[in-house]
Design a protein around this motif. Structure first.
Motif, PDB file in Angstrom:
ATOM      1  N   LYS A   3       0.829  -1.199   0.000  1.00 40.90           N
ATOM      2  CA  LYS A   3       0.000   0.000   0.000  1.00 40.90           C
ATOM      3  C   LYS A   3       0.867   1.254   0.000  1.00 40.90           C
ATOM      4  O   LYS A   3       0.562   2.232  -0.687  1.00 40.90           O
ATOM      5  CB  LYS A   3      -0.927   0.001   1.211  1.00 40.90           C
ATOM      6  CG  LYS A   3      -1.852   1.180   1.266  1.00 40.90           C
ATOM      7  CD  LYS A   3      -2.736   1.132   2.491  1.00 40.90           C
ATOM      8  CE  LYS A   3      -3.580   2.383   2.576  1.00 40.90           C
ATOM      9  NZ  LYS A   3      -4.359   2.446   3.806  1.00 40.90           N
ATOM     10  N   ALA A   4       1.967   1.240   0.755  1.00 38.33           N
ATOM     11  CA  ALA A   4       2.875   2.393   0.782  1.00 38.33           C
ATOM     12  C   ALA A   4       3.531   2.608  -0.576  1.00 38.33           C
ATOM     13  O   ALA A   4       3.668   3.746  -1.034  1.00 38.33           O
ATOM     14  CB  ALA A   4       3.935   2.191   1.852  1.00 38.33           C
ATOM     15  N   ILE A   5       3.896   1.523  -1.240  1.00 32.67           N
ATOM     16  CA  ILE A   5       4.481   1.642  -2.581  1.00 32.67           C
ATOM     17  C   ILE A   5       3.444   2.212  -3.543  1.00 32.67           C
ATOM     18  O   ILE A   5       3.741   3.083  -4.359  1.00 32.67           O
ATOM     19  CB  ILE A   5       5.007   0.270  -3.063  1.00 32.67           C
ATOM     20  CG1 ILE A   5       6.212  -0.141  -2.228  1.00 32.67           C
ATOM     21  CG2 ILE A   5       5.365   0.318  -4.539  1.00 32.67           C
ATOM     22  CD1 ILE A   5       6.650  -1.563  -2.453  1.00 32.67           C
ATOM     23  N   TRP A   6       2.210   1.734  -3.443  1.00 26.35           N
ATOM     24  CA  TRP A   6       1.153   2.233  -4.308  1.00 26.35           C
ATOM     25  C   TRP A   6       0.904   3.721  -4.067  1.00 26.35           C
ATOM     26  O   TRP A   6       0.738   4.491  -5.005  1.00 26.35           O
ATOM     27  CB  TRP A   6      -0.126   1.433  -4.079  1.00 26.35           C
ATOM     28  CG  TRP A   6      -1.239   1.873  -4.963  1.00 26.35           C
ATOM     29  CD1 TRP A   6      -2.315   2.630  -4.618  1.00 26.35           C
ATOM     30  CD2 TRP A   6      -1.363   1.626  -6.360  1.00 26.35           C
ATOM     31  NE1 TRP A   6      -3.109   2.853  -5.695  1.00 26.35           N
ATOM     32  CE2 TRP A   6      -2.544   2.239  -6.794  1.00 26.35           C
ATOM     33  CE3 TRP A   6      -0.596   0.933  -7.291  1.00 26.35           C
ATOM     34  CZ2 TRP A   6      -2.973   2.186  -8.100  1.00 26.35           C
ATOM     35  CZ3 TRP A   6      -1.026   0.888  -8.596  1.00 26.35           C
ATOM     36  CH2 TRP A   6      -2.204   1.507  -8.985  1.00 26.35           C
ATOM     37  N   GLN A   7       0.895   4.145  -2.802  1.00 30.00           N
ATOM     38  CA  GLN A   7       0.708   5.565  -2.495  1.00 30.00           C
ATOM     39  C   GLN A   7       1.844   6.395  -3.059  1.00 30.00           C
ATOM     40  O   GLN A   7       1.622   7.510  -3.542  1.00 30.00           O
ATOM     41  CB  GLN A   7       0.622   5.782  -0.990  1.00 30.00           C
ATOM     42  CG  GLN A   7      -0.712   5.418  -0.393  1.00 30.00           C
ATOM     43  CD  GLN A   7      -0.731   5.661   1.102  1.00 30.00           C
ATOM     44  OE1 GLN A   7       0.310   5.669   1.762  1.00 30.00           O
ATOM     45  NE2 GLN A   7      -1.919   5.841   1.642  1.00 30.00           N
ATOM     46  N   THR A   8       3.056   5.877  -3.029  1.00 34.36           N
ATOM     47  CA  THR A   8       4.197   6.593  -3.580  1.00 34.36           C
ATOM     48  C   THR A   8       4.050   6.753  -5.086  1.00 34.36           C
ATOM     49  O   THR A   8       4.303   7.826  -5.635  1.00 34.36           O
ATOM     50  CB  THR A   8       5.506   5.848  -3.253  1.00 34.36           C
ATOM     51  OG1 THR A   8       5.614   5.701  -1.840  1.00 34.36           O
ATOM     52  CG2 THR A   8       6.706   6.594  -3.782  1.00 34.36           C
ATOM     53  N   ILE A   9       3.637   5.697  -5.764  1.00 27.31           N
ATOM     54  CA  ILE A   9       3.460   5.766  -7.220  1.00 27.31           C
ATOM     55  C   ILE A   9       2.374   6.776  -7.571  1.00 27.31           C
ATOM     56  O   ILE A   9       2.548   7.599  -8.479  1.00 27.31           O
ATOM     57  CB  ILE A   9       3.140   4.369  -7.795  1.00 27.31           C
ATOM     58  CG1 ILE A   9       4.369   3.471  -7.677  1.00 27.31           C
ATOM     59  CG2 ILE A   9       2.668   4.455  -9.230  1.00 27.31           C
ATOM     60  CD1 ILE A   9       4.108   2.027  -7.970  1.00 27.31           C
TER      61      ILE A   9
END
Length: 98
Positions: free
Chosen positions: A72-78
């Motif tokens: 989820k954190a990676i998705w938010q960063t993208i």
């Protein structure tokens, strides 16, 4: 060891603990039912498997949110860095837990 390897080993440990707990519950309930009641062994087995399945469903539901936090954190960063998307919040990596 990089972060992906650390995540991999933590997930493996969590899943191993989950399987051990589920197996312990199934064996314990089966033992208690066969030794303390006059139910047939087949019925005791069905009850213990049903309870074990219920415990597995609850714990998998709880662990899914925990294990998907890094994704989820990676998705938010993208989404935050994407030029087409605006308004995406910046992830806070210090709040990630596993």
């Amino acid at each position: 060891m990089d972060r992906l390897d650390q995540l991999h080993s933590k997930v493996r440990i969590y899943l191993l603990v989950l399987v051990i707990i589920q197996t312990g519950i199934a064996v314990g309930v089966f033992y208690l039912l066969t030794s303390q009641t006059k139910l047939s062994a087949a019925l005791c087995l069905l009850i213990s498997l049903g309870l074990s399945t219920l415990v597995a469903l609850v714990t998998v539901g709880l662990l899914t949110n925990l294990l998907l936090q890094p994704l989820k954190a990676i998705w938010q960063t993208i989404v935050h860095l994407s030029p087409e998307e605006h308004g995406g919040s910046t992830p806070t990596f210090n709040d990630l837990k596993l």
